[in-house]
Design an enzyme around this catalytic site. Sequence first.
Site: not given
Length: 241
Positions: A17, A147, A151
């Site tokens: 989005n 994070y 990843k």
Amino acid sequence: MTEPTTSPRNVLVTGGNRGIGAAIAQAFLDADDNVAITSRDGSGPEGAIAIAADVTDSASVDAAFGEAEEKLGGPVEIVVANAGITKDTLLMRMTDEEFDQVLDTNLAGAFRCARRASKGMLKLKRGRLIFISSVVGLYGAPGQANYASSKAGLVGLARSITRELGKRNITANVVAPGFIDTDMTRSLPEAQQQQYLAAVPAGRFAQPDEVAEVVRFIASPEAGYISGAVIPVDGGLGMGH
């Protein structure tokens, strides 16, 4: 030899989005593919089928794929796992919840989507799984233990899927962007932006569509022999890391 393709193809982009996700969705729309996107609030770019979904919930992921398959008219053959969050803080201050939430969205969320997508891809006897990682995943960054771990985990996920499903004409790859010119980057203090720019050999931030075009190539018939790869789009920041 490139594989035959059917056009338009059915594509699903999680977190499609805004930012990089929206640019990826638009790139496939521009190629006349059928595109569905998921977001928490069900919003999305014009022309795409927008579906509300929470990638931390297996039932929500299953329902989203079911809705996408119904509205797209068949199985999803290209999945871009882009949904992600950050909860940055220094290691000593990071709570179990802050670590777990980021892993649950960024890594386990991608796993849930890949698991659900594989059913349709096995029936089609073809598919593309593309995981959006980050230069931080292999480069590291202070305050981002959660994070970076999430990843980096996408690399192991993609390579294990490649070993498992490679003979079924299903590829799994990782695209690792560096600093991208998005609303999030522009909201950083000017001094911090300049510090980041100084570390990038290219001397600039990337545009979201530069990442999107790499994703679109990895999903193309011409990339049928690429699997288990990590493709950096970082202006030289990671230098192969």
